[in-house]
Design an enzyme around this catalytic site. Structure first.
Site, PDB file in Angstrom:
ATOM      1  N   ASP A  58      -2.332  -2.303  -9.352  1.00  0.00           N
ATOM      2  CA  ASP A  58      -1.089  -1.536  -9.519  1.00  0.00           C
ATOM      3  C   ASP A  58      -1.018  -0.891 -10.899  1.00  0.00           C
ATOM      4  O   ASP A  58       0.057  -0.719 -11.454  1.00  0.00           O
ATOM      5  CB  ASP A  58       0.129  -2.441  -9.291  1.00  0.00           C
ATOM      6  CG  ASP A  58       0.183  -3.605 -10.278  1.00  0.00           C
ATOM      7  OD1 ASP A  58      -0.828  -3.865 -10.954  1.00  0.00           O
ATOM      8  OD2 ASP A  58       1.247  -4.262 -10.379  1.00  0.00           O
ATOM      9  N   ASP A  61       0.834  -1.209   0.000  1.00  0.00           N
ATOM     10  CA  ASP A  61       0.000   0.000   0.000  1.00  0.00           C
ATOM     11  C   ASP A  61       0.867   1.259   0.000  1.00  0.00           C
ATOM     12  O   ASP A  61       0.582   2.232  -0.712  1.00  0.00           O
ATOM     13  CB  ASP A  61      -0.916   0.015   1.229  1.00  0.00           C
ATOM     14  CG  ASP A  61      -2.029  -1.015   1.138  1.00  0.00           C
ATOM     15  OD1 ASP A  61      -2.248  -1.557   0.031  1.00  0.00           O
ATOM     16  OD2 ASP A  61      -2.686  -1.271   2.167  1.00  0.00           O
ATOM     17  N   ARG A  88      11.122   8.837 -18.700  1.00  0.00           N
ATOM     18  CA  ARG A  88      11.652   9.500 -17.506  1.00  0.00           C
ATOM     19  C   ARG A  88      11.044   8.908 -16.229  1.00  0.00           C
ATOM     20  O   ARG A  88      11.749   8.693 -15.228  1.00  0.00           O
ATOM     21  CB  ARG A  88      11.364  11.003 -17.568  1.00  0.00           C
ATOM     22  CG  ARG A  88      12.166  11.742 -18.641  1.00  0.00           C
ATOM     23  CD  ARG A  88      11.693  13.198 -18.759  1.00  0.00           C
ATOM     24  NE  ARG A  88      12.421  13.906 -19.781  1.00  0.00           N
ATOM     25  CZ  ARG A  88      13.559  14.565 -19.590  1.00  0.00           C
ATOM     26  NH1 ARG A  88      14.097  14.603 -18.374  1.00  0.00           N
ATOM     27  NH2 ARG A  88      14.168  15.194 -20.583  1.00  0.00           N
TER      28      ARG A  88
END
Length: 213
Positions: free
Chosen positions: A141, A115, A161
């Site tokens: 996720d 979490d 990036r």
């Protein structure tokens, strides 16, 4: 004669009638409440209800765990952006992120650590986008990033990036560090009319990249 009580706000009035039913006089049981104070009280109650309604609406669109929109809120942001882009001929790009290594974090460090990792990722994504952009947790996720006034090349650069930042920073929990990366799918706005279609296209691009790693 018979008294008939009548309530006027906090003022109780009894109307005294004759046997013929004609009113003779009014007798008050309490002092009249200041009407200005009553109006201000009602205004305060209305404002409190408005703020509660806004808070409830905001909660309905935000993820319960991370500082990101939930899927409902993100789809709503996509729909609004699509209409704006179509009307004003503004470019936009959608990034679909699926974390790599998240299962390992859960398995080795525990679900509380998992979490915390999701919160860290959401904060990283938000910190690297503009106020006009949006971040949503799409489930588990997986995250979505909406960038306005940006094309596919800018989206790919941003994805690279962010992927590098995830890998370099990793995730630290109770002194233990776990690797954390991400696979991004990038899909520019191309006059799609359904936000779910746009999401599905970016999701498919993400899976192509994930399988090629």
């Amino acid at each position: 004669m018979r008294p008939q009580p009548t309530a006027l706000g906090s003022l109780v009035v009894r109307r005294i009638e004759s046997s013929a039913g004609e009113p003779l006089s009014l007798v008050t049981d309490a002092a009249v409440t200041d009407p200005h104070a009553e109006i201000e009280r009602l205004r305060a109650e209305v404002e409190a209800l408005r703020l509660r309604a806004e808070a409830a609406e905001a909660a309905a669109d935000h993820d319960v765990l991370t500082p990101a929109l939930n899927r409902r809120g993100f789809v709503s942001a996509l729909r609004s952006a699509m209409a704006f882009c179509q009307r004003h001929q503004v470019p936009a790009v959608l990034l679909y992120l699926d974390l790599d290594g998240f299962k390992t974090v859960n398995d080795t460090l525990g679900h509380a650590a998992g979490d915390a990792a999701l919160v860290q990722v959401a904060e990283l994504l938000r910190a690297n986008l503009r106020e006009s952009d949006a971040v949503g947790r799409l489930g588990g996720d997986e995250f979505g990033l909406l960038m306005l006034n940006a094309g596919v090349e800018e989206g790919r650069d941003k994805a690279q990036r962010l992927a590098t930042a995830l890998e370099v920073d990793g995730f630290v929990w109770a002194g233990a560090k776990a690797s954390l990366g991400g696979s991004f799918g990038v899909r520019a706005f191309a006059a799609q009319t359904d936000p779910e279609v746009w999401l599905a296209e970016a999701d498919a691009a993400m899976w192509v990249r994930k399988k090629g790693r």
